[in-house]
Design a protein around this motif. Structure first.
Motif, PDB file in Angstrom:
ATOM      1  N   THR A  29       0.793  -1.420  -0.037  1.00 38.23           N
ATOM      2  CA  THR A  29       0.138  -0.034   0.200  1.00 38.23           C
ATOM      3  C   THR A  29       0.924   1.373  -0.166  1.00 38.23           C
ATOM      4  O   THR A  29       1.942   1.353   0.694  1.00 38.23           O
ATOM      5  N   ILE A  30       0.578   2.052  -0.979  1.00 35.00           N
ATOM      6  CA  ILE A  30       1.336   3.415  -0.956  1.00 35.00           C
ATOM      7  C   ILE A  30       0.508   4.422  -1.056  1.00 35.00           C
ATOM      8  O   ILE A  30      -0.762   4.598  -1.670  1.00 35.00           O
ATOM      9  N   GLY A  31       0.820   5.607  -0.404  1.00 32.28           N
ATOM     10  CA  GLY A  31      -0.043   6.978  -0.747  1.00 32.28           C
ATOM     11  C   GLY A  31      -1.154   6.917  -0.049  1.00 32.28           C
ATOM     12  O   GLY A  31      -1.603   5.923   0.659  1.00 32.28           O
ATOM     13  N   GLY A  32      -1.881   7.998  -0.315  1.00 38.03           N
ATOM     14  CA  GLY A  32      -2.989   8.152   0.901  1.00 38.03           C
ATOM     15  C   GLY A  32      -4.111   8.412   0.078  1.00 38.03           C
ATOM     16  O   GLY A  32      -5.300   8.859   0.664  1.00 38.03           O
TER      17      GLY A  32
ATOM     18  N   ARG B 211     -10.216   8.006  -1.086  1.00 39.84           N
ATOM     19  CA  ARG B 211     -11.278   8.350  -1.950  1.00 39.84           C
ATOM     20  C   ARG B 211     -11.417   7.266  -3.151  1.00 39.84           C
ATOM     21  O   ARG B 211     -12.749   7.324  -3.517  1.00 39.84           O
TER      22      ARG B 211
ATOM     23  N   ILE C 196      -6.474   5.399   7.684  1.00 42.55           N
ATOM     24  CA  ILE C 196      -5.406   5.675   8.297  1.00 42.55           C
ATOM     25  C   ILE C 196      -4.101   6.085   7.225  1.00 42.55           C
ATOM     26  O   ILE C 196      -3.271   6.965   7.366  1.00 42.55           O
ATOM     27  N   ASN C 197      -4.411   5.459   5.860  1.00 42.63           N
ATOM     28  CA  ASN C 197      -3.248   5.981   4.997  1.00 42.63           C
ATOM     29  C   ASN C 197      -3.461   7.396   4.498  1.00 42.63           C
ATOM     30  O   ASN C 197      -2.415   8.160   4.448  1.00 42.63           O
TER      31      ASN C 197
ATOM     32  N   PHE D 119      -4.445   9.589   6.382  1.00 39.02           N
ATOM     33  CA  PHE D 119      -4.101  10.562   7.583  1.00 39.02           C
ATOM     34  C   PHE D 119      -2.584  10.492   7.725  1.00 39.02           C
ATOM     35  O   PHE D 119      -2.070  11.691   7.916  1.00 39.02           O
ATOM     36  N   LEU D 120      -2.005   9.325   7.495  1.00 40.04           N
ATOM     37  CA  LEU D 120      -0.602   9.344   7.447  1.00 40.04           C
ATOM     38  C   LEU D 120       0.198  10.075   6.523  1.00 40.04           C
ATOM     39  O   LEU D 120       1.181  10.930   6.526  1.00 40.04           O
ATOM     40  N   GLN D 121      -0.343  10.144   5.372  1.00 41.02           N
ATOM     41  CA  GLN D 121       0.214  10.690   4.180  1.00 41.02           C
ATOM     42  C   GLN D 121      -0.032  12.460   4.483  1.00 41.02           C
ATOM     43  O   GLN D 121       1.074  13.011   4.312  1.00 41.02           O
ATOM     44  N   GLU D 122      -1.157  12.840   5.100  1.00 40.14           N
ATOM     45  CA  GLU D 122      -1.181  14.197   5.425  1.00 40.14           C
ATOM     46  C   GLU D 122      -0.239  14.638   6.651  1.00 40.14           C
ATOM     47  O   GLU D 122       0.458  15.667   6.728  1.00 40.14           O
TER      48      GLU D 122
ATOM     49  N   PHE E 276       2.781  13.264   7.471  1.00 37.93           N
ATOM     50  CA  PHE E 276       4.026  13.271   6.784  1.00 37.93           C
ATOM     51  C   PHE E 276       4.098  14.356   6.000  1.00 37.93           C
ATOM     52  O   PHE E 276       5.357  15.107   5.946  1.00 37.93           O
TER      53      PHE E 276
ATOM     54  N   PHE F 226      -5.312  10.378  15.326  1.00 34.65           N
ATOM     55  CA  PHE F 226      -4.870   9.294  14.746  1.00 34.65           C
ATOM     56  C   PHE F 226      -5.162   8.051  15.579  1.00 34.65           C
ATOM     57  O   PHE F 226      -5.557   7.128  14.969  1.00 34.65           O
TER      58      PHE F 226
ATOM     59  N   ASN G  51      -7.026   4.874  14.363  1.00 28.35           N
ATOM     60  CA  ASN G  51      -6.566   3.496  14.653  1.00 28.35           C
ATOM     61  C   ASN G  51      -7.347   2.609  15.403  1.00 28.35           C
ATOM     62  O   ASN G  51      -7.488   1.266  14.856  1.00 28.35           O
TER      63      ASN G  51
END
Lengths: 616, 571
Positions: free
Chosen positions: A6-9, A13, A231-232, A234-237, A239, A258, A262
């Motif tokens: 999984t990559i990217g946030g 969407r 989660i993805n 959120f993490l993307q934003e 970082f 988070f 989670n």
């Protein structure tokens, strides 16, 4: 069999799974990718059939050994009898040898099956990646303005991997399971139709359990995907916005939020775990109940003489084999669902209509002269927010036309339109006497040498960056260009000279040298037209002089359009085009414009002031 | 892992229960078969059948709780790990985020974390399940006939050897594949980021060739992994088959010699399916363990990054406010990997409440200088002093609370504009937000948005222009009523007229706030109390607007160029 990544946030969407697990249209389309490998697919299936078939022979051999040698039932015949010796010891050796042979054949079948299946999967994946990448080549620049880069990268990487999983772990594994089930049932029917019926009586219960599981698993799975997406995202934003979070003391609030996301993920998982934890033992319990019935009814059969002991034992082994595939269903269900979502997204990209500009065939042919002309050009990126309004001008052959104007006046847009990155709404642009819409787009772009403010430098050698691996630029041309760009001396001083590796974005070079590499690139490609977007910032005085001299070389014998920021550059121009708010405010030679007493003449007074204080 | 030991213990207990029953089951079946092979009654068989179902029921209960305890436990660990990881990551400095690509961090925080979860949950569970089942089955078998048992388990060392060997190779190959995968991602990313230049130079075919190579490399290394698997998986299956042959041949021979009964023989045959799954499962377990440990390494690497900018021994927690005096003392900053320092021996002093403008060309060190104040960066040499104390003595939270920072390129979260402005100042009153919006000259834009301040930003909301983003960032900085305001080229995306309006309003509002203003425009700098001109990391000129113009140096040249720009923008 490659790992899921999984990559990217952007999952929040676009990663919501579709409602269906099986979609006939998608499947048909996916199957089309296997067509080039139909031989391999056929081979793979044949090997699969062979492997499954060999897998079910074991219990039968046991039965033969028991009924013929260990607890002899002379009336019980088997098709293997002619092959087997009478002596029990010899017979056992023969059966064991036969078993070993089957085992080796099974090993070979599985070995080749794994190989062929994965080879097919990996190749299909490679083809699909190539197709997507090729597709990207015919999408227009506006498409890339709209789509976040990360999303497209995910399409070509993770989503394609998921499709491979669909093939190797999903479809083929299901086919294998179905075959094993079929062969096992076939063998059971052959041994005893009655006992098979007894065993099958547990089928409805199994079906019910699977149905209930699927219902719960689907809900849990969807909730899980949604939570992972959150989660993805959120993490993307986090970082990307880490500086803001740290500067504004927002760390604790971020962590609290988070933790909530989670927790949502954990709860969704709990549901799925419960479904799994119930499903596996339930299926096993049903299976054992089936075995118990086999023992009971099988035993009764042995007493009544309708069954042999060997048959009952073989039966029980077949029964044990039937349940593993049913249990694995859960796993495969997840894979299918993820793969369908991935396929949908990939096909969505592939179905994007190609941009007319990028695929324009046009009429092949050479430029007729070196003139560039804009005829009443209107252009808007969106709707009717005109960025250019009724722009008309010409750049005569071998002329240097300087374009000046404030930020947002439309200077850069002129360049984008000339290269046909965007389609104009009204008017026409002519290059070498031909409407750019009549040019094959590749050939059109080949007419231009381009130097942008930030020359795109990529990780590779310095020679590669100048020649850009173009087939029409050889090593000699690269060296000539480097000399003309006053770079040769510097390059020779590097440890590996022209093969010196460069960092991404040319991080190891000074701003001035980067510019010179850009110039050298344009020189090496020797194109008849030149587009130059001069860097706004002044470069170090060391290279300033070299840049000026190189520019001189670059401009001679070409029709050039230069977006000029530096006064020295404007001063060298044959004519000057003054852009103002999307319109041509003034155009003409230096003297004409001075005489006119407009924007340019006012500028000139300031220029004079500025230039006079400039060191020579 | 210590905090989970009791739950692991409970899970392990259920696991032993389940595995014990798993071994008992074939024993009952074997006994039943043994019973079948001698004289028997149907009623007796019924008892065996009932015993089977009973054992299976107990096993099912054990299995349910085993899964429930161990797998939820792994989800809880995942939950804690993920929280810990993010708590750790938010303390790491900008320099860390510059050296790791976002995609890489994402991959670690999601994909690698999931692999570690698999290791700690299903990995641990299946490994112990296989081990315990093996031992239990071995005991039951040995109790029946130890010779045959020995024969069946003879290939076991071979199994563990090959599992170890193939496991190591999988590990190594898997890391290669991960790198290839990253290369594809990075390649496509680079391509898309430079699409215009590549199109302009007609690089399509070359780029396709480059991509084809990356793609083929990935294919090749994946096939390398398959080369391992295609041997390993069939090998495990074959080893189970060998056990069958051992029982069939040797066991059968012993039946013929009368050393064991046909019932014992059949019992062994019915044990074998119980062993099949652990053997096949071994392949899966090896995979989970190898991937899990590979991922654990990648996570540990992140967790071992020490936050280089944090409160420490030098911190004086008595400091709870900042007045706004700023001094730089011979500060030198050099980025890792750079040949030249970004700042060389820079010294300057800004008294509280005064303003300083920093001008210079791109790459002259302006942003580096202002990043030092809120300690986004610490100097390699020299000191940054806040109110006369080393900035490292001021608790980080206090220091940053006092700073309002408007960066060159701001990041807006996909939430409402209101949320974005209140970032780190959730307690601000509504009127304070509105005031900040007005001070940033943003109120007319906001009034035009569909939901005004509640309008969402980003893909599900509206897309803001560069100028609107900068003004949101400005309101964000102002709403926290900073003692020190830093504008890092914060008006670059608005025209000079708007810039002028913003600066006038700001000045009215920030009378006793220390202001550092980075600008490439002289128009923005001229009103500052003092101006420094940076060139290649050094302060080359310093003074007021008038003094610098009189000096006739770099500042004057910048000023003149600025006048041209303004003239062009005018009607």
């Amino acid at each position: 069999m490659s790992p899921q990544r999984t990559i990217g946030g952007e999952f929040a969407r676009s990663e919501v799974p579709p409602a269906r697990v099986y979609d006939a249209k998608l499947m048909r389309r996916l199957a089309a990718y296997l067509r080039p490998y139909r031989t391999l697919v056929g081979l793979s299936l044949a090997l699969l059939v062979m492997h499954s078939l060999l897998g079910v022979t074991g219990p039968y051999l046991t039965k033969v050994a028991v009924d013929r040698y260990l607890q002899p039932k002379p009336e019980e015949r088997s098709p293997l009898d002619p092959l087997l010796p009478e002596d029990p010891v010899d017979g056992l050796i023969a059966v064991s040898a036969l078993y070993l042979a089957i085992l080796l054949a099974g090993f070979a079948a599985r070995y080749f099956h794994i190989h062929v299946m994965n080879l097919t999967g990996q190749r299909t994946m490679r083809d699909l990646r190539r197709e997507i990448f090729a597709k990207l080549q015919c999408l227009g620049v506006p498409y890339f303005d709209r789509q976040p880069i990360g999303r497209i990268v995910t399409r070509i990487t993770t989503d394609v991997d998921v499709l491979n999983e669909l093939f190797t772990s999903g479809v083929v594994a299901i086919a294998g399971d179905v075959l094993t089930l079929a062969f096992a049932f076939g063998a059971m029917l052959y041994l005893s139709p009655v006992l098979t019926l007894v065993f099958l009586s547990i089928a409805p219960v199994t079906a019910l359990a699977s149905f209930l599981f699927r219902k719960h698993a689907r809900a849990g799975f969807r909730a899980m995907r949604a939570a992972v997406a959150k989660i993805n995202a959120f993490l993307q934003e986090t970082f990307t916005g880490i500086s803001e979070i740290q500067l504004f003391n927002h760390e604790q609030a971020t962590l609290d939020e988070f933790a909530a996301v989670n927790e949502e993920h954990r709860q969704a998982n709990y549901k799925a775990i419960r479904a799994h934890a119930l499903f596996y033992p339930t299926i096993e319990l049903i299976g054992v109940a089936g075995l118990a019935m086999l023992i009971f009814f099988g035993g009764k059969g042995v007493v009544e003489g309708s069954l042999t002991l060997g048959a009952v034992v073989a039966f029980m082994q077949y029964g044990a084999r039937v349940f593993r595939p049913i249990q694995d269903l859960a796993e495969k269900y997840n894979i299918l669902q993820a793969a369908m979502a991935g396929a949908e997204r990939v096909f969505q990209l592939l179905d994007t209509p190609p941009a007319a500009a990028e695929t324009a065939q046009g009429e092949p042919g050479a430029a007729d002269g070196l003139r560039v002309e804009f005829r009443n050009v209107w252009f808007a990126y969106r709707n009717e927010d005109w960025v250019l309004e009724a722009v008309s001008f010409t750049a005569e052959p071998n002329e240097m036309l300087a374009v000046v104007g404030h930020t947002g006046a439309g200077k850069t847009t002129l360049v984008s339109l000339l290269l046909r990155f965007y389609e104009i709404q009204k008017g026409a642009i002519l290059v070498g006497g031909r409407d750019i819409r009549d040019w094959p787009v590749r050939q059109l772009r080949k007419q231009f040498g381009i130097v942008l403010q930030d020359p795109y430098l990529f990780a590779g050698t310095i020679a590669g960056n100048i020649g850009m691996n173009s087939p029409d630029v050889d090593a000699a041309a690269v060296r000539r260009a480097a000399e003309n760009a006053h770079l040769a001396q510097y390059i020779q001083s590097l440890p590996a000279a022209y093969d010196e590796p460069m960092l991404e974005r040319g991080a190891s070079l000074s701003a001035g040298r980067k510019q010179l590499v850009g110039f050298a690139r344009a020189l090496a490609h020797g194109r008849p037209f030149l587009i130059l977007d001069e860097a706004t910032s002044s470069v170090d005085s060391e290279t300033e002089h070299e840049i000026r001299k190189t520019l001189e070389t670059l401009l001679s014998g070409r029709t050039s359009i230069v977006i000029a920021h530096r006064l020295s550059t404007i001063g060298r121009a044959d004519r000057i085009l003054v852009m103002h708010k999307g319109r041509v405010a003034e155009i003409g030679a230096h003297r004409e414009l001075l005489a006119k007493g407009g924007i340019y003449s006012r500028l000139h007074q300031l220029q004079y002031l500025s230039e006079s204080t400039r060191p020579a | 892992m210590v905090r989970y030991r009791w739950r692991y213990a409970a899970g392990f207990f259920m696991l032993c229960w389940r595995s014990g029953m798993a071994a008992a089951l074939p024993y009952i079946i074997g006994q039943a078969v043994d019973y079948l092979s001698a004289d028997f009654t149907v009623a007796g068989l019924g008892w065996y059948a009932a015993a089977m179902i009973g054992a299976a029921g107990l096993k099912a209960v054990g299995q349910y709780y085993m899964r429930w305890i161990l797998i939820t436990l792994s989800r809880d660990i995942e939950y804690d790990l993920r929280n810990d990881l993010s708590a750790h990551l938010v303390t790491l400095p900008k320099r860390f985020y510059d050296s790791y690509r976002t995609g890489d961090l994402m991959a670690r925080a999601t994909n690698d974390l999931a692999q570690v979860r698999s290791l700690l949950g299903p990995g641990v569970m299946y490994t112990s399940e296989i081990a315990v089942t093996f031992i239990a089955v071995m005991i039951v078998m040995a109790a029946t006939d130890w010779v045959l048992t020995l024969l069946i388990f003879a290939p076991m060392p071979l199994v563990s050897l090959s599992a170890g060997y193939f496991g190591r190779r999988t590990h190594a190959q898997f890391q290669k594949i991960q790198e290839r995968f990253s290369a594809i991602s990075a390649g496509v990313q680079e391509h898309l980021a430079n699409i215009r230049m590549l199109r302009a130079y007609g690089q399509g075919p070359q780029e396709q060739e480059r991509f084809r190579k990356l793609n083929d490399d990935y294919l090749r290394d994946n096939l390398g992994l398959i080369k391992i698997w295609r041997v390993f998986y069939p090998l495990l299956e074959a080893l189970v088959g060998l056990a069958y042959i051992a029982v069939l041949g040797f066991g059968g021979w012993r039946v013929l010699r009368g050393e064991i009964t046909a019932g014992t023989f059949l019992m062994f045959i019915s044990f074998l399916p119980v062993l099949t799954w652990p053997m096949i499962g071994l392949g899966i377990v090896v995979n989970i363990l190898q991937r899990g440990t590979a991922s654990l390494e990648r996570l540990t690497e992140l967790m071992q990054q020490r936050p280089s900018i944090a409160d420490g021994q030098a911190t004086d927690y008595a400091i709870d406010a900042v007045r706004g005096d700023i001094e730089l003392e011979n500060v030198t900053v050099q980025y890792p990997g750079a040949n030249e320092p970004a700042l060389k021996n820079v010294s300057l002093y800004v008294p509280a409440g005064r303003s300083l403008a920093i001008v210079g060309s791109i790459g002259s060190g302006k942003s580096t200088l202002v990043n030092l104040i809120p300690r986004l960066l610490d100097p390699n040499k020299g000191r940054v002093l806040i109110d006369g104390r080393d900035a490292r003595a001021v608790p980080l939270a206090v220091l940053r609370r006092a700073v309002g920072f408007v960066p060159q390129e701001t990041f807006l979260f996909s939430r409402s504009i209101d949320d974005n402005i209140r970032l780190g100042a959730a307690e601000a009153e509504q009127w304070e937000v509105e005031e900040a919006v007005a001070a940033a000259n943003f109120e007319t834009d906001v009034a035009d948005f569909p939901d005004e301040l509640d309008t969402l930003v980003g893909e599900r909301g509206i897309t803001l222009s560069g100028g609107q983003k900068q003004r949101t960032a400005m309101a964000r900085a102002l709403v926290r009523r900073p003692r020190i305001l830093i504008l890092d080229d914060a008006t670059a995306s608005v025209d000079t007229e708007t810039e002028h309006r913003i600066l006038t309003r700001l000045q009215a509002r920030l009378r006793n706030c220390t202001t550092l203003m980075v600008s490439h425009r002289v128009s923005a700098a001229r009103h500052a109390d003092r101006i420094v001109v940076l060139d290649e990391g050094r302060i080359v000129e310093a003074g007021s607007h008038r003094e610098l113009l009189a000096l006739g140096g770099l500042y004057q040249r910048l000023h003149n160029r600025q006048l041209i720009e303004e003239e062009l923008a005018k009607n």
